[in-house]
Design a protein around this motif. Structure first.
Motif, mmCIF file in Angstrom:
data_model
loop_
_atom_site.group_PDB
_atom_site.id
_atom_site.type_symbol
_atom_site.label_atom_id
_atom_site.label_comp_id
_atom_site.label_asym_id
_atom_site.label_seq_id
_atom_site.Cartn_x
_atom_site.Cartn_y
_atom_site.Cartn_z
ATOM 1 N N UNK A 1 -1.810 3.376 -12.374
ATOM 2 C CA UNK A 1 -0.495 3.974 -12.145
ATOM 3 C C UNK A 1 0.609 3.053 -12.652
ATOM 4 N N UNK A 2 0.487 1.770 -12.365
ATOM 5 C CA UNK A 2 1.496 0.803 -12.818
ATOM 6 C C UNK A 2 1.581 0.775 -14.343
ATOM 7 N N UNK A 3 0.428 0.875 -14.993
ATOM 8 C CA UNK A 3 0.405 0.886 -16.460
ATOM 9 C C UNK A 3 1.080 2.145 -17.002
ATOM 10 N N UNK A 4 0.790 3.291 -16.386
ATOM 11 C CA UNK A 4 1.390 4.556 -16.831
ATOM 12 C C UNK A 4 2.901 4.548 -16.615
ATOM 13 N N UNK A 5 3.336 3.999 -15.508
ATOM 14 C CA UNK A 5 4.773 3.912 -15.216
ATOM 15 C C UNK A 5 5.476 3.054 -16.270
ATOM 16 N N UNK A 6 4.881 1.936 -16.623
ATOM 17 C CA UNK A 6 5.467 1.070 -17.654
ATOM 18 C C UNK A 6 5.525 1.769 -19.007
ATOM 19 N N UNK A 7 4.417 2.434 -19.359
ATOM 20 C CA UNK A 7 4.329 3.086 -20.674
ATOM 21 C C UNK A 7 5.337 4.222 -20.818
ATOM 22 N N UNK A 8 5.708 4.844 -19.714
ATOM 23 C CA UNK A 8 6.656 5.961 -19.756
ATOM 24 C C UNK A 8 8.093 5.510 -19.535
ATOM 25 N N UNK A 9 8.299 4.223 -19.382
ATOM 26 C CA UNK A 9 9.643 3.707 -19.199
ATOM 27 C C UNK A 9 10.266 4.048 -17.868
ATOM 28 N N UNK A 10 9.431 4.250 -16.853
ATOM 29 C CA UNK A 10 9.915 4.680 -15.546
ATOM 30 C C UNK A 10 9.890 3.562 -14.498
ATOM 31 N N UNK A 11 9.728 2.334 -14.934
ATOM 32 C CA UNK A 11 9.552 1.238 -13.985
ATOM 33 C C UNK A 11 10.700 1.090 -13.000
ATOM 34 N N UNK A 12 11.893 1.468 -13.374
ATOM 35 C CA UNK A 12 13.024 1.348 -12.465
ATOM 36 C C UNK A 12 13.174 2.502 -11.503
ATOM 37 N N UNK A 13 12.407 3.577 -11.750
ATOM 38 C CA UNK A 13 12.557 4.798 -10.955
ATOM 39 C C UNK A 13 11.303 5.173 -10.176
ATOM 40 N N UNK A 14 10.156 4.684 -10.598
ATOM 41 C CA UNK A 14 8.896 4.946 -9.906
ATOM 42 C C UNK A 14 8.314 3.609 -9.451
ATOM 43 N N UNK A 15 8.180 3.443 -8.151
ATOM 44 C CA UNK A 15 7.675 2.200 -7.592
ATOM 45 C C UNK A 15 6.241 2.385 -7.107
ATOM 46 N N UNK A 16 5.350 1.520 -7.556
ATOM 47 C CA UNK A 16 3.939 1.590 -7.159
ATOM 48 C C UNK A 16 3.674 0.621 -6.006
ATOM 49 N N UNK A 17 3.007 1.149 -4.975
ATOM 50 C CA UNK A 17 2.723 0.321 -3.800
ATOM 51 C C UNK A 17 1.266 0.480 -3.374
ATOM 52 N N UNK A 18 0.654 -0.641 -3.042
ATOM 53 C CA UNK A 18 -0.721 -0.660 -2.561
ATOM 54 C C UNK A 18 -0.718 -0.595 -1.041
ATOM 55 N N UNK A 19 -1.500 0.353 -0.498
ATOM 56 C CA UNK A 19 -1.580 0.426 0.955
ATOM 57 C C UNK A 19 -2.147 1.746 1.436
ATOM 58 N N UNK A 20 -2.269 1.842 2.744
ATOM 59 C CA UNK A 20 -2.911 2.981 3.377
ATOM 60 C C UNK A 20 -1.911 4.090 3.682
ATOM 61 N N UNK A 21 -2.068 5.224 3.022
ATOM 62 C CA UNK A 21 -1.262 6.403 3.321
ATOM 63 C C UNK A 21 0.226 6.170 3.264
ATOM 64 N N UNK A 22 0.922 6.711 4.254
ATOM 65 C CA UNK A 22 2.374 6.592 4.322
ATOM 66 C C UNK A 22 2.833 5.307 4.996
ATOM 67 N N UNK A 23 1.883 4.448 5.323
ATOM 68 C CA UNK A 23 2.251 3.164 5.907
ATOM 69 C C UNK A 23 2.889 2.216 4.882
ATOM 70 N N UNK A 24 2.901 2.631 3.625
ATOM 71 C CA UNK A 24 3.530 1.821 2.573
ATOM 72 C C UNK A 24 5.046 2.007 2.536
ATOM 73 N N UNK A 25 5.580 2.959 3.308
ATOM 74 C CA UNK A 25 7.024 3.223 3.275
ATOM 75 C C UNK A 25 7.668 2.866 4.608
#
Length: 248
Positions: free
Chosen positions: A59-83
């Motif tokens: 996901x992080x690679x796809x976000x970088x390749x699409x130029x969305x790094x400032x708008x799509x944040x990738x987080x590792x974790x269980x379910x909605x506990x990442x927010x």
């Protein structure tokens, strides 16, 4: 040639998502849906979450390749506990069992304004859970992808419908004004499994959808010996089939 990233299943799920400031894609896998949420105007920001390092790296690679790094944040974790509380308006959860989805919603950290859910099983239990938690199912869809049948639905917290209404949908004034198809529906009704809104609307894939659900029960009955004919499980399957044939 533009590389296709969204499967037919994800494209169908995408039609159920209302516009919001920030939406999470839980179990993001390659991050395709999270990127599309922003690039196609569903969200100003997206959070792509996954419990596994491998998919999150993709996901992080796809976000970088699409130029969305400032708008799509990738987080590792269980379910909605990442927010954090107050960070999201809604979440999309696809490709998991309904019972796991229920646990993800329950474990928070808070109940959101809306959820778009595409359970692989436990559809009835998930629908019952979300309505008991104060949500209204306002739109449902069915889709096929690589020869398999899927269903998904949008549930919005009661009283929040107007915040996400638009003329193009998926939440329209007409949908909000219509009678809630699940209100007062007995728990044993097979409409919790097949989708009460789908039963009303009967979209193009309706017949295939019903055949798929009935086939599962028919196969289970065929696999049971005559000695099991008096068991509660056998009687339940027979009753479910009878109701499904009436719903068709």
């Amino acid at each position: 040639m533009i590389k296709r990233t969204m499967t037919d299943r994800l494209e169908a799920v995408f039609t159920l998502i209302p516009k919001a400031k920030t939406i999470a894609d839980i179990g993001t896998d390659h991050g395709y849906l999270a990127v599309e949420l922003v690039s196609r105007g569903k969200a100003e920001k997206a959070i792509a979450g996954d419990v596994n390092k491998g998919p999150l790296a993709s996901a992080e690679r796809h976000v970088r390749e699409t130029g969305m790094a400032g708008l799509v944040e990738c987080r590792l974790g269980n379910g909605l506990q990442i927010v954090k509380p107050g960070e999201l308006q809604g979440a999309v959860i696809c490709g998991m069992g309904g019972f796991l989805m229920r646990d993800i919603i329950e474990e928070g950290p808070e109940l959101l304004d809306f959820y778009v859910l595409q359970p692989q099983n436990g559809q009835a239990e998930l629908r019952q859970y979300i309505t008991e938690r104060g949500y209204r199912i306002v739109k449902e869809c069915i889709m096929t992808d690589m020869g398999k049948m899927y269903q998904a639905f949008l549930a919005v917290k009661k009283g929040k419908e107007a915040d996400y209404m638009s003329e193009e949908g998926p939440i329209t004034q007409a949908r909000v004004d219509a009678k809630d198809a699940y209100e007062g529906l007995p728990k044993e009704s097979m409409l919790w499994t097949v989708g009460a809104l789908l039963a009303q609307e009967k979209p193009p894939l309706w017949d295939e959808h019903m055949k798929f659900i009935m086939h599962g029960r028919e196969a289970a009955l065929e696999g049971m010996t005559e000695a099991l004919a008096d068991t509660e499980k056998y009687k339940q399957l027979v009753a479910e089939l009878e109701e499904l044939r009436k719903i068709v």
